[in-house]
Design a protein around this motif. Sequence first.
Motif, PDB file in Angstrom:
ATOM      1  N   VAL A   1       0.857  -1.186   0.000  1.00  0.00           N
ATOM      2  CA  VAL A   1       0.000   0.000   0.000  1.00  0.00           C
ATOM      3  C   VAL A   1       0.891   1.232   0.000  1.00  0.00           C
ATOM      4  O   VAL A   1       1.996   1.202   0.530  1.00  0.00           O
ATOM      5  CB  VAL A   1      -0.944  -0.029   1.228  1.00  0.00           C
TER       6      VAL A   1
ATOM      7  N   TYR B   1       4.929  -4.797 -14.249  1.00  0.00           N
ATOM      8  CA  TYR B   1       4.553  -6.173 -13.906  1.00  0.00           C
ATOM      9  C   TYR B   1       4.122  -6.949 -15.150  1.00  0.00           C
ATOM     10  O   TYR B   1       4.404  -8.139 -15.280  1.00  0.00           O
ATOM     11  CB  TYR B   1       3.476  -6.197 -12.815  1.00  0.00           C
TER      12      TYR B   1
ATOM     13  N   GLY C   1       6.278   4.622 -10.070  1.00  0.00           N
ATOM     14  CA  GLY C   1       5.557   3.355  -9.909  1.00  0.00           C
ATOM     15  C   GLY C   1       6.384   2.192 -10.429  1.00  0.00           C
ATOM     16  O   GLY C   1       6.546   1.171  -9.755  1.00  0.00           O
TER      17      GLY C   1
ATOM     18  N   LEU D   1       9.333   1.322  -8.200  1.00  0.00           N
ATOM     19  CA  LEU D   1       8.925   0.600  -6.994  1.00  0.00           C
ATOM     20  C   LEU D   1       8.509  -0.836  -7.317  1.00  0.00           C
ATOM     21  O   LEU D   1       8.492  -1.698  -6.444  1.00  0.00           O
ATOM     22  CB  LEU D   1       7.789   1.351  -6.286  1.00  0.00           C
ATOM     23  N   ALA D   2       8.162  -1.077  -8.583  1.00  0.00           N
ATOM     24  CA  ALA D   2       7.861  -2.451  -9.001  1.00  0.00           C
ATOM     25  C   ALA D   2       9.120  -3.173  -9.492  1.00  0.00           C
ATOM     26  O   ALA D   2       9.055  -4.344  -9.837  1.00  0.00           O
ATOM     27  CB  ALA D   2       6.794  -2.441 -10.101  1.00  0.00           C
TER      28      ALA D   2
ATOM     29  N   LEU E   1       6.668  -2.148  -4.153  1.00  0.00           N
ATOM     30  CA  LEU E   1       5.228  -2.411  -4.142  1.00  0.00           C
ATOM     31  C   LEU E   1       5.031  -3.745  -4.835  1.00  0.00           C
ATOM     32  O   LEU E   1       4.903  -3.823  -6.049  1.00  0.00           O
ATOM     33  CB  LEU E   1       4.484  -1.284  -4.852  1.00  0.00           C
ATOM     34  N   ASP E   2       5.074  -4.797  -4.040  1.00  0.00           N
ATOM     35  CA  ASP E   2       5.089  -6.145  -4.586  1.00  0.00           C
ATOM     36  C   ASP E   2       4.312  -7.050  -3.631  1.00  0.00           C
ATOM     37  O   ASP E   2       4.659  -7.148  -2.450  1.00  0.00           O
ATOM     38  CB  ASP E   2       6.556  -6.613  -4.691  1.00  0.00           C
ATOM     39  N   PRO E   3       3.259  -7.705  -4.120  1.00  0.00           N
ATOM     40  CA  PRO E   3       2.491  -8.593  -3.235  1.00  0.00           C
ATOM     41  C   PRO E   3       3.349  -9.675  -2.579  1.00  0.00           C
ATOM     42  O   PRO E   3       2.967 -10.215  -1.543  1.00  0.00           O
ATOM     43  CB  PRO E   3       1.453  -9.205  -4.171  1.00  0.00           C
ATOM     44  N   GLU E   4       4.491  -9.989  -3.170  1.00  0.00           N
ATOM     45  CA  GLU E   4       5.356 -10.989  -2.538  1.00  0.00           C
ATOM     46  C   GLU E   4       6.181 -10.401  -1.392  1.00  0.00           C
ATOM     47  O   GLU E   4       6.774 -11.138  -0.608  1.00  0.00           O
ATOM     48  CB  GLU E   4       6.292 -11.615  -3.587  1.00  0.00           C
TER      49      GLU E   4
ATOM     50  N   PRO F   1       4.903  -7.576   0.834  1.00  0.00           N
ATOM     51  CA  PRO F   1       3.966  -6.487   1.142  1.00  0.00           C
ATOM     52  C   PRO F   1       4.533  -5.511   2.174  1.00  0.00           C
ATOM     53  O   PRO F   1       5.095  -5.935   3.187  1.00  0.00           O
ATOM     54  CB  PRO F   1       2.730  -7.208   1.671  1.00  0.00           C
ATOM     55  N   MET F   2       4.408  -4.246   1.900  1.00  0.00           N
ATOM     56  CA  MET F   2       4.829  -3.222   2.862  1.00  0.00           C
ATOM     57  C   MET F   2       4.098  -1.924   2.521  1.00  0.00           C
ATOM     58  O   MET F   2       3.570  -1.777   1.422  1.00  0.00           O
ATOM     59  CB  MET F   2       6.349  -2.995   2.790  1.00  0.00           C
ATOM     60  N   ALA F   3       4.054  -1.044   3.492  1.00  0.00           N
ATOM     61  CA  ALA F   3       3.524   0.289   3.235  1.00  0.00           C
ATOM     62  C   ALA F   3       4.692   1.148   2.768  1.00  0.00           C
ATOM     63  O   ALA F   3       5.712   1.229   3.446  1.00  0.00           O
ATOM     64  CB  ALA F   3       2.904   0.867   4.494  1.00  0.00           C
ATOM     65  N   VAL F   4       4.548   1.763   1.617  1.00  0.00           N
ATOM     66  CA  VAL F   4       5.590   2.657   1.129  1.00  0.00           C
ATOM     67  C   VAL F   4       5.212   4.079   1.511  1.00  0.00           C
ATOM     68  O   VAL F   4       4.159   4.573   1.121  1.00  0.00           O
ATOM     69  CB  VAL F   4       5.762   2.515  -0.395  1.00  0.00           C
ATOM     70  N   ASP F   5       6.074   4.680   2.295  1.00  0.00           N
ATOM     71  CA  ASP F   5       5.916   6.074   2.685  1.00  0.00           C
ATOM     72  C   ASP F   5       4.716   6.338   3.602  1.00  0.00           C
ATOM     73  O   ASP F   5       3.853   7.159   3.289  1.00  0.00           O
ATOM     74  CB  ASP F   5       5.814   6.962   1.431  1.00  0.00           C
ATOM     75  N   PRO F   6       4.654   5.643   4.740  1.00  0.00           N
ATOM     76  CA  PRO F   6       3.617   5.999   5.719  1.00  0.00           C
ATOM     77  C   PRO F   6       3.828   7.425   6.223  1.00  0.00           C
ATOM     78  O   PRO F   6       4.922   7.983   6.070  1.00  0.00           O
ATOM     79  CB  PRO F   6       3.839   5.010   6.871  1.00  0.00           C
ATOM     80  N   LEU F   7       2.791   7.986   6.810  1.00  0.00           N
ATOM     81  CA  LEU F   7       2.939   9.315   7.411  1.00  0.00           C
ATOM     82  C   LEU F   7       4.027   9.269   8.472  1.00  0.00           C
ATOM     83  O   LEU F   7       4.037   8.372   9.318  1.00  0.00           O
ATOM     84  CB  LEU F   7       1.623   9.746   8.058  1.00  0.00           C
TER      85      LEU F   7
END
Lengths: 470, 410
Positions: A202, A221, B78, B81-82, B212-215, B217-223
């Motif tokens: 996210v 992708y 994007g 990040l992928a 940003l990869d479902p394998e 998973p992480m939050a990129v740039d939280p507040l």
Amino acid sequence: MGAAFDTIAFKGSLCDGCGDCMTACSSAKKGASRLSIVPGASEKVFELAICRQCGDPKCAMVCPSGALAKDGGSGVIGWDADKCIDCLLCTAGCAYGGIAVDPGISRVAKCDMCDGDPACVKSCPTGALEYRKAGSIYNEYGGKEDLFVPGLSGCLGCNSELIMRHTMRKIGRNSVLATPPGCIPGMGSVGYNGKTGTKVPVFHPLLTNTASMLAGIRRHYDRIGRKDIVVMALAGDGGTADCGFHAVSGAAERGDKILYICVDNEGYMNTGMQRSGTTPYGSWTSTTPVGEHMKGKTQDAKNLPMIMAAHKCRYVATASTGYMEDLYEKLDRAVEASFEGFAYLHIYSPCPTGWRVPSSKVIEACRMSVESNFVTLWEYTPKTGIRFTRSPDNALPVSAYVKMIGKYRHLSQDQLDHIQAKVDEQVALLKVMAADSPPPPAAHRPPAGSSTPAGGETSQTSLRREISRN
Amino acid sequence: MSDVKESKSKGGKVIVCDGNEAAAWGACLSRPDMVAVYPITPQSSLVEYLAKFIAEGKMDAELMDVEGEHTVLSVLHGACLAGARTYSATSAQGLAFMFEPYFRTPGLRLPMVVSLVTRDAVSPTCVWGGQQDAMTVKEVGWIHMYCETQQEILDTIPIAYKVAEHPDVMLPVNVNHDGNYLSYGVARVELPEQELVDSFLGEKQVNWHACLDPERPMAVDPLTGGAGGAGPATFVRYRKGLCSGMQSALTVIEEAHADWGRRTGRFWSPLIEEYRMDDAEVALVTIGSMTGAAKDAVDEARLDGRKVGIVKIKTFRPFPIHRIAKALSRVKAVGVVDRAVNFGWNSGPVFQEVLAALYHLPVRIPAMSFIGGLAGADITVEHFARVVDRVNRLAAGEASSLPVWLNEND
């Protein structure tokens, strides 16, 4: 997790007492109608007596012979003619008038939901009766993993949170989720200080570049052969309709394969309820205040989903949490379309805080917005064009919706008339564009409350009188 | 990695091309997964070359033809990040429109490479060379390298990827070349062999730190931040990390240039180039393509017995403070020639940077600001001859706090 069941729902405000449902039931069941339209508290208000298919049915509890029992699969309370001893205790046990004696056979009869295709619903010309399949949604998805933390800090009754949880629970983990600045990340989905609020990848895009970032992610992708990832946004109306529109339009024009969900709460609610391009005419916001010289917003909202349909996106649809079955079907189609091209889903989302609606009334506001045509439910594909998924005919006056919403409480009659005219205009345009849509459930009927044309009483109006007297 | 033996020249094919084509070749040889393009003068032919290379199969990259520079950088964010290596180029108003994602790139530590074909920025409306665009964004956190020739443009782009993706750096790089003089000026350029560049760059390393990869998973740039405590402290660590990456880049840039030199035989000065500085009594500081004319002017001055040298800045961010201070430590006066304006200081921006570097010396060396080459103006050998004269007078004690506008009376 207990099972949930589909159900027949009744909206009294739409019922004009015509009795077509009773006729249809009687005809389908070849006997007395198993539901009754009965006069309500005042004139022109009707109530429905029908079996509620209760979770803890009192009829079955009082039945001495075990003739009544709830079916675990369908949820219908079945009546076993062989076991019934005709004591009629059940008719006294039910508080809803849901089981009664059929004088033709001198035995009790009750609604059996017509095996999931109720005749009464199909016959209702006003949409007062609906068959709700939300129970199936609960059964199918209720046990799936919620992909957000339990403690999201949305306001009490937040409809956007409802949308987020439903959407991600349905879409699942093989996804990349953009939540641009607004309530959705603001309530903690992207997390704070190094911690996440979501179990899928996210991120905060900028308010202005959500669709662009997603386009880059998807394209890469696809390039490396990971084509099954759902690349998607849960974005607000500000970042979609206003400063981020170039990115949305560009991605749509290029046919970038993403799922873009706009959660439209008609303004910048996260920053304190300022006006956006989708804020409706007349609406109070903190930048369209109400005072001597200004009475809310002076311009009409831009219709974003229609603009997206004009981009010939792979899929465009509008939805409302008041119509979950419809929303789920559209989510399915939108996800599928997002592997082929740009898919755009516009979900109207009342904001209890910013719209001044009690949180307990949010879903009712959703439904009223649709029943009054303030919001229309439709979908678009390049092949089918626009198609209504709920008929806009027989709509309630828009005032029925507007009066529920605090941000409109200052409206003058002129402003109300303006809103009604714009709603009518919008629906007329959509109807022209939706030439291929299926017909409404029954023949066109004037909306409730409109006057009967002079000269001659119809059988329906006489029936209504009949019911009123009883 | 250094499996290539040192050689004087490992050049492949020789072509004749302008600076924009050289940049496109540099990008092509670096094998980005994605290029995003949007035209703007004087960059346009650069992205046309990229599209052409892709269309002809010379380059295997996703071509994102997008609706504006804001999206150019956004799709690349994007993609990066992928896991994609990315490239683009822009100028002036394009950079201004790109600024919002541009501002964000270093904080996300995205190792991207973007060419800036430098141009004066509107207003007055102008589409010609100048460095106002690049100089305006010097504080954002991108590495900035300025090229002097078409060959250096081509060579610096693979070097830039090597620097950007270095684990001690992980920062975006702008490879800058002057609009008009370099973008359209034509020269002989050697194209390195693809294998040479592949071996030089090695495996791409773009999103091991944030993805940003479902394998994964992480939050990129939280507040990050808040009223106190852990939030702002975390923010401080991010900021310090960025500064640390910048400082690491000083070494990595030198190593990458040396590695490239060993493989190609072309040893470009990585941070600064000192020209005839050994016995120089006064120095000019230059940046970019103006340096060629400056060298000619210095050569002529030397024929007259005046001991003038040049310090050319290649790497402007991170600013090579100590290299510059050391290079200038023995001169009596310094003249800094800018192709941009620092409005708040009534001088050139490079001038202010050089002044700050000179502060590190025990002696106070007088310096003056010269501003030229705005709006596509030529800074000729004659202009530099005037600079040399004026700096010699400065060394003799004739100071001035005002800048000299070289093309004001052309």
